[in-house]
Write an enzyme that holds these catalytic residues in place. Structure first.
Site, short mmCIF file in Angstrom:
data_model
loop_
_atom_site.label_atom_id
_atom_site.label_comp_id
_atom_site.label_asym_id
_atom_site.label_seq_id
_atom_site.Cartn_x
_atom_site.Cartn_y
_atom_site.Cartn_z
N ALA A 10 0.80 -1.23 0.00
CA ALA A 10 0.00 0.00 0.00
C ALA A 10 0.83 1.27 0.00
O ALA A 10 0.31 2.35 -0.27
CB ALA A 10 -0.94 0.01 1.21
N GLN A 72 -6.17 -0.15 2.02
CA GLN A 72 -5.76 0.61 3.20
C GLN A 72 -5.78 2.09 2.83
O GLN A 72 -4.90 2.57 2.12
CB GLN A 72 -4.36 0.18 3.67
CG GLN A 72 -3.93 0.85 4.96
CD GLN A 72 -2.49 0.54 5.33
OE1 GLN A 72 -1.67 0.21 4.46
NE2 GLN A 72 -2.17 0.66 6.61
N GLY A 77 0.80 2.10 9.51
CA GLY A 77 1.72 1.09 10.03
C GLY A 77 1.41 -0.30 9.53
O GLY A 77 0.35 -0.57 8.97
N ASP A 102 7.93 -5.02 -1.26
CA ASP A 102 9.17 -4.41 -1.77
C ASP A 102 10.39 -5.25 -1.46
O ASP A 102 11.50 -4.73 -1.34
CB ASP A 102 9.34 -3.00 -1.19
CG ASP A 102 9.47 -2.98 0.33
OD1 ASP A 102 9.37 -4.06 0.95
OD2 ASP A 102 9.67 -1.89 0.90
N ASN A 227 13.63 0.80 -0.79
CA ASN A 227 12.95 2.05 -0.45
C ASN A 227 13.36 3.23 -1.31
O ASN A 227 12.70 4.26 -1.30
CB ASN A 227 13.20 2.39 1.02
CG ASN A 227 12.54 1.41 1.96
OD1 ASN A 227 11.37 1.09 1.78
ND2 ASN A 227 13.28 0.91 2.93
N HIS A 362 21.29 -8.46 -46.61
CA HIS A 362 21.68 -7.10 -46.27
C HIS A 362 20.65 -6.06 -46.67
O HIS A 362 20.03 -6.14 -47.72
CB HIS A 362 23.02 -6.66 -46.91
CG HIS A 362 23.66 -7.66 -47.80
ND1 HIS A 362 24.78 -8.35 -47.44
CD2 HIS A 362 23.32 -8.14 -49.03
CE1 HIS A 362 25.13 -9.18 -48.42
NE2 HIS A 362 24.27 -9.07 -49.38
N ASN A 376 16.44 -16.34 -52.25
CA ASN A 376 17.44 -15.32 -51.92
C ASN A 376 16.85 -13.93 -52.18
O ASN A 376 16.39 -13.63 -53.29
CB ASN A 376 18.70 -15.51 -52.77
CG ASN A 376 19.80 -14.54 -52.37
OD1 ASN A 376 20.55 -14.79 -51.44
ND2 ASN A 376 19.90 -13.43 -53.09
N ASN A 385 4.47 -2.84 -47.99
CA ASN A 385 3.28 -3.48 -47.42
C ASN A 385 2.20 -2.52 -46.95
O ASN A 385 1.14 -2.95 -46.54
CB ASN A 385 3.69 -4.36 -46.24
CG ASN A 385 4.39 -3.57 -45.14
OD1 ASN A 385 5.03 -2.57 -45.40
ND2 ASN A 385 4.28 -4.06 -43.91
#
Length: 451
Positions: A10, A72, A77, A102, A227, A362, A376, A385
């Site tokens: 939270a 929460q 706390g 965390d 943190n 290439h 090829n 396209n």
């Protein structure tokens, strides 16, 4: 015995100095809270409740239906946060694991061992601890002269002798679920921070003669809580070291582990070699005997055996056996290369099937296309396209030879065993066994510049 888990997610994480909520910051390409949830699931937990507050919707979007959620509103706390799970867990029997969102380095093996120790000792609460040279910022484990756990004291509430203790609380607990929710009602906030601390539940259990245990992990890195950005980078480094070590121990050569970044969901076969600067993420599978050249990036792709990747970017694609990619090629999503295919330097492929033995050596773009076996594609050739509104497909048969600097204007089909002269712009279908020329005839005007 039923097993439950509460993930505390939270907090906003003001020390991150970020618009992104703390538990959503990524380590090894995955949000921290997702690492935690995955390891909790693997530890054998039946039901997970995630406590959300700041960034609630973002956290829910990340974890989806893998968890239940409790909100929460005010962060008062850790005990207050756990209490929010009352609606889902208060009437349950069994063991409840409490873990912070965390702590991305925690492993399912350690969580599993914590739960098993808690249940085998029939304790009311078991805390996961570790020892460190620098315990600053962590709650200290206070034991009596017999080594029995007496209490946990937070850094800001500790005296000098308590601050000197090296064994610290990870903030991860296993509780008897019924006892947990009974004691949460008795926790008070008469401390330096004016918060409701979860370790006070432990103190209340001991005060009433309950049984409390400590399970100590040997790897302090596992319990690192992130943190700020510095700790985030430390967690990234530690997890990458763990991941790379795992792959090297299982037959993969990583030439420079310190510059190689591999995600947690990546699978790599034996005798594959990874050069420096490589990043591999997502759900990528790399088979045996693959060579991945320096500074390549591969995400959510499958690379089959004996492929050779040189300084290229590959996303959501498949590279077949003995295929060669690069240097400086890009395979965009939906690219599927067969075996013995060559995609060379400065070639871009997108949503295309290039069949066995075909070559695009290439400076070409192959998009929304199907290229047949052993065909090829000459230097500088492209599939045209897109008309500004829609994408169209190009189909080239097998054993075709596409001359240099050819434009294939989709939708168009080129038959098997055809030859297209260099410099052609092809707008119509070509039958098999044909030669196609589509360019202006050259005209030389001799002596023109002497006039």
């Amino acid at each position: 015995m039923q097993r439950h888990a509460i993930i505390l997610a939270a907090g906003k994480g003001t020390r991150m100095k970020s618009k992104k909520y703390k538990v959503l910051h990524e380590v090894a390409g995955k949000p921290m809270v997702e690492h935690v949830l995955n390891n909790v699931k693997q530890a054998g937990v039946d039901q997970i409740v995630t406590i959300i507050g700041h960034g609630a919707e973002s956290v829910k979007d990340t974890l989806g239906n893998q968890s239940l959620y409790s909100f929460q509103d005010k962060q008062l706390g850790t005990a207050h946060a756990v209490k929010m799970a009352h609606e889902h867990l208060a009437d349950k029997e069994g063991t409840t694991l409490v873990v912070c969102g965390d702590t991305p380095l925690i492993t399912y093996q350690t969580l599993q061992s914590l739960i098993e120790h808690h249940e085998s000792t029939q304790s009311h609460v078991t805390v996961l601890s570790a020892s460190t040279i620098n315990p600053y910022g962590y709650g200290r484990i206070i034991r009596n002269h017999n080594g029995i756990l007496e209490r946990i004291v937070e850094e800001k509430d500790a005296n000098d002798s308590e601050r000197a203790i090296k064994e610290i609380s990870s903030g991860i607990f296993a509780f008897n679920n019924r006892v947990l929710f009974e004691k949460l009602e008795q926790v008070k906030n008469d401390n330096a921070q004016g918060e409701y601390y979860l370790p006070d539940v432990l103190s209340l259990i001991l005060k009433d003669g309950g049984k409390a245990e400590v399970y100590c992990t040997e790897d302090f890195d596992e319990i690192i809580g992130v943190n700020d950005r510095l700790m985030l980078s430390e967690a990234e480094k530690a997890l990458q070291q763990r991941i790379n070590r795992y792959h090297m121990e299982n037959g993969v050569t990583i030439i420079d582990p310190s510059s190689t970044f591999i995600g947690t969901d990546v699978k790599i076969g034996i005798d594959t070699t990874i050069e420096p600067g490589v990043r591999i993420g997502g759900h990528t599978t790399i088979e045996e005997d693959v060579w991945i050249g320096q500074y390549s990036e591969i995400n959510n792709s499958t690379i089959h055996s004996n492929a050779n990747i040189k300084q290229s970017v590959i996303n959501d694609s498949i590279v077949g056996e003995n295929x060669x990619v690069g240097p400086f090629a890009q395979l965009r999503p939906g690219s599927n290369l067969g075996s013995e295919v060559k995609v060379g330097n400065f070639v871009e492929v997108k949503k295309a099937d290039i069949k066995d033995g075909a070559k695009v050596s290439h400076l070409s773009y192959i998009g929304d296309a199907e290229i047949g076996e052993r065909t090829n594609i000459g230097c500088g050739s492209i599939t045209v396209n897109y008309d500004g509104a829609n994408k169209f497909k190009t189909i080239v048969g097998k054993d075709a030879f596409i001359g240099c600097n050819t434009n294939l204007i989709a939708p168009v089909t080129v038959g098997n065993h055809t030859l297209i002269a260099a410099g052609s712009t092809i707008t119509d279908n070509i039958p098999e066994d044909s030669l196609a020329l589509a360019r202006a005839r050259q005209v030389n005007k001799e002596g023109y510049l002497k006039k």
